[in-house]
Design an enzyme around this catalytic site. Sequence first.
Site, mmCIF file in Angstrom:
data_model
loop_
_atom_site.group_PDB
_atom_site.id
_atom_site.type_symbol
_atom_site.label_atom_id
_atom_site.label_comp_id
_atom_site.label_asym_id
_atom_site.label_seq_id
_atom_site.Cartn_x
_atom_site.Cartn_y
_atom_site.Cartn_z
ATOM 1 N N LEU A 71 -42.083 9.428 -17.885
ATOM 2 C CA LEU A 71 -41.253 8.670 -17.659
ATOM 3 C C LEU A 71 -40.819 7.436 -19.142
ATOM 4 O O LEU A 71 -42.060 6.728 -19.489
ATOM 5 C CB LEU A 71 -41.344 6.941 -16.443
ATOM 6 N N LYS A 74 -38.273 2.624 -22.046
ATOM 7 C CA LYS A 74 -37.187 2.506 -22.919
ATOM 8 C C LYS A 74 -35.882 2.341 -21.968
ATOM 9 O O LYS A 74 -34.668 1.739 -22.577
ATOM 10 C CB LYS A 74 -37.582 2.864 -23.898
ATOM 11 N N PHE A 96 -51.659 -2.333 -22.651
ATOM 12 C CA PHE A 96 -50.337 -2.352 -24.479
ATOM 13 C C PHE A 96 -51.075 -3.337 -25.216
ATOM 14 O O PHE A 96 -51.406 -4.931 -24.313
ATOM 15 C CB PHE A 96 -49.493 -2.279 -23.805
ATOM 16 N N ARG A 103 -41.222 -7.064 -24.398
ATOM 17 C CA ARG A 103 -40.003 -6.783 -24.715
ATOM 18 C C ARG A 103 -39.134 -5.856 -23.795
ATOM 19 O O ARG A 103 -38.258 -5.413 -23.950
ATOM 20 C CB ARG A 103 -40.192 -6.267 -25.644
ATOM 21 N N ASP A 168 -64.589 -0.071 -24.846
ATOM 22 C CA ASP A 168 -64.177 -0.034 -24.679
ATOM 23 C C ASP A 168 -64.277 0.167 -22.982
ATOM 24 O O ASP A 168 -63.682 0.338 -21.861
ATOM 25 C CB ASP A 168 -63.714 1.414 -25.169
#
Length: 392
Positions: A71, A74, A96, A103, A168
């Site tokens: 997908l 944007k 992210f 945004r 992590d």
Amino acid sequence: MTTALEGLKILDLTRLLPGAFCTQLLADYGADVLKIEQPGQGDYNRQFAPIHKQESGSFLLLNRNKRSLTLDLKAPEGKEVFLRLASEADVVVEGFRPGVMERLGLHYDVLAAANPRLIYCAISGYGQDGPRAQASGHDLNYMALTGALQLFGTPATGPIVPGLSIADVGGGSLMAAVGILTALAARGASGRGQFVDISMADGLVSWLCYHAADYLFGGVEPRGGERPFIGQAPCYNVYRCADGRHLSLGIIEAHFWHRFCDLIGRPDFKAMQWPTGEDALLQQAILTAVFGAEPCDTWVQRLAQADIPASPVNSMAEAFDDPQLRHRGMLQRLDHPVEGRIPQLGFPIKFSASPGTFRLPPPLLGEHSESVLAGLGYSAGEIARLRERAVI
């Protein structure tokens, strides 16, 4: 048997290790995890060596029991698809840098307005706020910044690169899984979801609960090779044996130490379990000579018979053939449509009534795109147009 998290719907936007391990843990215990990937490329982890046939080995170990939808977030049509998915989901997980989802117009406030029960978990290096929130980084950087990296190595080598992705997995994956499950419990009481902010650096700091005591309560900097449990103490160390293999000695309690001293014929060491400085170096040199006189297996058997905490430093081959790990099912096999019968690491948490299960092999890129969209009500023609526009 039912699975513990059956019916839980998770949208996984993450790439690489921290998010993938978190959502696989949840998927193994029944959650329906939909992995949303960039068209054409997918999760960066798909390209990492070693490649088995077409897929990365590490990808295959981190993404079972998940479906894959490609997908383009944007594209307006991609945003619409995601919003429809999020309106029906229980959890969204993303990894992210802070600000990316804002945004895209897909941040928590937007999603929560459509789905107040949604739990939104953001995994980032340094968290959603603070002076380093926008800084780039990876596991080694978080280890260094938090004071954890200085625990590895010796005074001669200085800090070394740890062999495991501790920040992590420990600071990211596991904290995210705990955060999601805790938020689900809270939602059960309140009926509302919430934003879960996971900083891998924060999570790693919480792992310092033992070593930070040296500094916070003792005013001493804990550095590799200079404190008892990070290489200074001979009773808690690693030794090379006569055959070149290594043995770990993990003696903490005094009664184990006394038994060990009798075993090696050094009763004079009983009052010197935690030497420092030159005394520690001398005792370690003596133990090095003792262990270096016989093969590793001989020492393993002798120490086991005396019930002294010790184990061989195994290779991967030796570890996966170890009777204990085999008994616990920590190496499994799973059929994959392209890769064949592939190895899988076993389930780390054992439940008596709702165990982990293998339901799906790691997905091919976009393998479930059409079925997911059809489930949302998209027609075959609409799906074809999304594919033509590279939205999926």
